[in-house]
Design a protein around this motif. Structure first.
Motif, PDB file in Angstrom:
ATOM      1  N   ALA A 164      76.164  81.713 -13.089  1.00 47.61           N
ATOM      2  CA  ALA A 164      76.503  82.941 -13.820  1.00 47.61           C
ATOM      3  C   ALA A 164      76.885  84.055 -12.860  1.00 47.61           C
ATOM      4  O   ALA A 164      77.845  84.798 -13.100  1.00 47.61           O
ATOM      5  N   SER A 165      76.142  84.187 -11.753  1.00 48.19           N
ATOM      6  CA  SER A 165      76.452  85.226 -10.776  1.00 48.19           C
ATOM      7  C   SER A 165      77.770  84.957 -10.061  1.00 48.19           C
ATOM      8  O   SER A 165      78.449  85.887  -9.621  1.00 48.19           O
ATOM      9  N   THR A 166      78.149  83.695  -9.944  1.00 48.65           N
ATOM     10  CA  THR A 166      79.392  83.338  -9.256  1.00 48.65           C
ATOM     11  C   THR A 166      80.607  83.532 -10.151  1.00 48.65           C
ATOM     12  O   THR A 166      81.609  84.156  -9.740  1.00 48.65           O
ATOM     13  N   TRP A 167      80.558  82.994 -11.374  1.00 47.71           N
ATOM     14  CA  TRP A 167      81.746  83.008 -12.235  1.00 47.71           C
ATOM     15  C   TRP A 167      81.804  84.226 -13.158  1.00 47.71           C
ATOM     16  O   TRP A 167      82.875  84.648 -13.564  1.00 47.71           O
ATOM     17  N   GLY A 168      80.653  84.780 -13.545  1.00 50.22           N
ATOM     18  CA  GLY A 168      80.630  85.932 -14.428  1.00 50.22           C
ATOM     19  C   GLY A 168      80.970  85.572 -15.867  1.00 50.22           C
ATOM     20  O   GLY A 168      81.294  84.425 -16.186  1.00 50.22           O
ATOM     21  N   GLY A 169      80.887  86.564 -16.751  1.00 48.16           N
ATOM     22  CA  GLY A 169      81.214  86.364 -18.159  1.00 48.16           C
ATOM     23  C   GLY A 169      80.265  85.408 -18.844  1.00 48.16           C
ATOM     24  O   GLY A 169      79.107  85.235 -18.451  1.00 48.16           O
ATOM     25  N   TRP A 170      80.755  84.779 -19.913  1.00 43.93           N
ATOM     26  CA  TRP A 170      80.014  83.771 -20.661  1.00 43.93           C
ATOM     27  C   TRP A 170      80.420  82.395 -20.128  1.00 43.93           C
ATOM     28  O   TRP A 170      81.619  82.116 -20.000  1.00 43.93           O
ATOM     29  N   GLY A 174      82.381  87.634 -11.858  1.00 52.13           N
ATOM     30  CA  GLY A 174      81.216  87.244 -11.085  1.00 52.13           C
ATOM     31  C   GLY A 174      81.193  87.982  -9.768  1.00 52.13           C
ATOM     32  O   GLY A 174      81.284  89.214  -9.731  1.00 52.13           O
ATOM     33  N   ILE A 175      81.097  87.245  -8.670  1.00 57.42           N
ATOM     34  CA  ILE A 175      81.016  87.858  -7.341  1.00 57.42           C
ATOM     35  C   ILE A 175      82.231  88.746  -7.095  1.00 57.42           C
ATOM     36  O   ILE A 175      83.364  88.356  -7.366  1.00 57.42           O
ATOM     37  N   GLU A 176      81.989  89.991  -6.633  1.00 63.06           N
ATOM     38  CA  GLU A 176      83.070  90.971  -6.470  1.00 63.06           C
ATOM     39  C   GLU A 176      83.036  91.560  -5.078  1.00 63.06           C
ATOM     40  O   GLU A 176      81.981  91.663  -4.452  1.00 63.06           O
ATOM     41  N   GLU A 177      84.223  91.987  -4.640  1.00 63.73           N
ATOM     42  CA  GLU A 177      84.295  92.726  -3.378  1.00 63.73           C
ATOM     43  C   GLU A 177      83.949  94.184  -3.615  1.00 63.73           C
ATOM     44  O   GLU A 177      84.127  94.701  -4.707  1.00 63.73           O
TER      45      GLU A 177
END
Length: 361
Positions: A167-173, A358-361
């Motif tokens: 979830a933290s990597t891809w984000g969303g549902w 998910g993971i963002e700069e």
């Protein structure tokens, strides 16, 4: 290398929507959603050798020294240390040096020392992997970041599902099923690079559309819970492998699959039915095994949502932490009523929304 420039990455927290407990076993699907509170990791060049870790979740800065590919010098941030070691192992296999690192962590997944149960361990692992890898010049795909995070987390929590990491990597549902962690651990013994390239049996992840016409509401019970101890407690019992266990896994698989279909088809009522089934099955498990999944606060949270035609359940292992509710987005009066009932029952409504990335700069 980034030439000395600081690299910043942040990863969102998560909530389980359906499928907890069953997802711990490889190949069983769960639904998760990333939420818009974050762990932020900043990596820059350290003034001296080794790795300096500073976190707002731990007292003071700790300088770690390298010894045989491991970091020595304290264990206040085990997930951070494991993530750095895993990236360092990949660098070593590729013949690349590990520069002196200054790693700084800040979190909005906690507030005034309160832990909300939003997957901070997973988020800090994902953000640390991404930030250290980027600082050291590694260009990684989302799946490679996830895999490195799993390899790191196995060192700290060998039995976790890795759903928080996904979830933290891809984000969303997302719909997620866990890899066989014993197989992954075996692959890791052959090297990080090999583990990145090999098939991971059981693993899958795919994005899902957000619920149609429904609003996600989150309530915190005021009591932290230990997912690790609850899952371990369940597996210590004779329940594992029993007929009840098989029924739980089969029933969970059925309502998770139906909930995924409902999300993909925009079927709000269908999704609400499956979330109510998820609550009922968790309650059956709790009655039978006496884990303490449902606290009075979590029961009140669920009842309040169902009282206005919504659906609700504990998120994750239960025993405290958060519950989730799906309520009609076009009924603000009902949403306000549920929040008031939660507050009266000692449940704190959390101002959270899905984090679409998910993971963002």
């Amino acid at each position: 290398m980034t030439g000395g420039r600081a690299v910043v990455r942040r990863a969102p927290g998560k909530l389980f929507v359906a499928g907890e407990y069953a997802v711990v076993e490889p190949g069983n699907e769960a639904i998760l959603v990333a939420v818009d509170r974050y762990i932020t990791v900043t990596v820059s060049e350290a003034a001296g050798p080794g790795v300096v870790v500073t976190s707002d979740l731990a007292p003071g800065a700790v300088r770690h020294a390298w010894q045989g590919g491991r970091l020595t010098g304290g264990t206040d941030t085990p997930h951070v240390v494991a993530a750095i070691e895993t990236v360092a192992a990949l660098l070593a296999e590729r013949g690349l040096p590990v520069p002196p690192l200054d790693v700084s962590i800040s979190s909005t997944l906690h507030e005034d020392g309160r832990k909300f149960g939003l997957g901070s361990s997973g988020a800090v692992t994902v953000a640390t992997v991404a930030a250290v890898a980027a600082y050291c010049g590694l260009d990684l795909s989302l799946e490679e970041r996830y895999r490195l995070a799993v390899l790191a987390s196995i060192q700290v929590e060998p039995k976790g599902s890795g759903g928080d990491l996904a979830a933290s990597t891809w984000g969303g549902w997302i719909a997620y099923s866990a890899p066989d962690r014993d197989v992954v651990a075996g692959l890791a013994r052959g090297g990080v690079e090999a583990a990145l390239r090999a098939p991971w049996p059981g693993f899958s992840v795919r994005r899902l559309p957000a619920p149609n016409g429904l609003r996600l509401e989150v309530g915190w019970t005021g009591n932290p819970a230990s997912t690790t101890s609850l899952v371990a407690g369940l597996h210590r019992r004779t329940w594992r492998g029993s007929a009840s266990h098989q029924k739980f896994v089969a029933t969970t698989g059925d309502f998770v699959s139906a909930a995924v279909t409902a999300l993909e088809e925009g079927d709000a009522e269908g999704l609400l039915r499956q979330i109510r089934r998820a609550r009922q099955e968790l309650a059956r498990l709790d009655d039978e095994v006496r884990l303490g999944i449902f606290t009075p606060e979590l029961t009140a949270l669920c009842d309040a949502a169902e009282g206005v035609g919504g659906a609700a359940k504990p998120s994750g292992a239960g025993g405290g932490d958060c519950g989730i509710a799906l309520l009609a987005a076009d009924a603000p009066h009902d949403i306000s009523h549920v929040r008031q009932r939660w507050a009266a029952a000692g449940v704190l409504p959390l101002p959270l929304s899905p984090a679409l990335e998910g993971i963002e700069e």
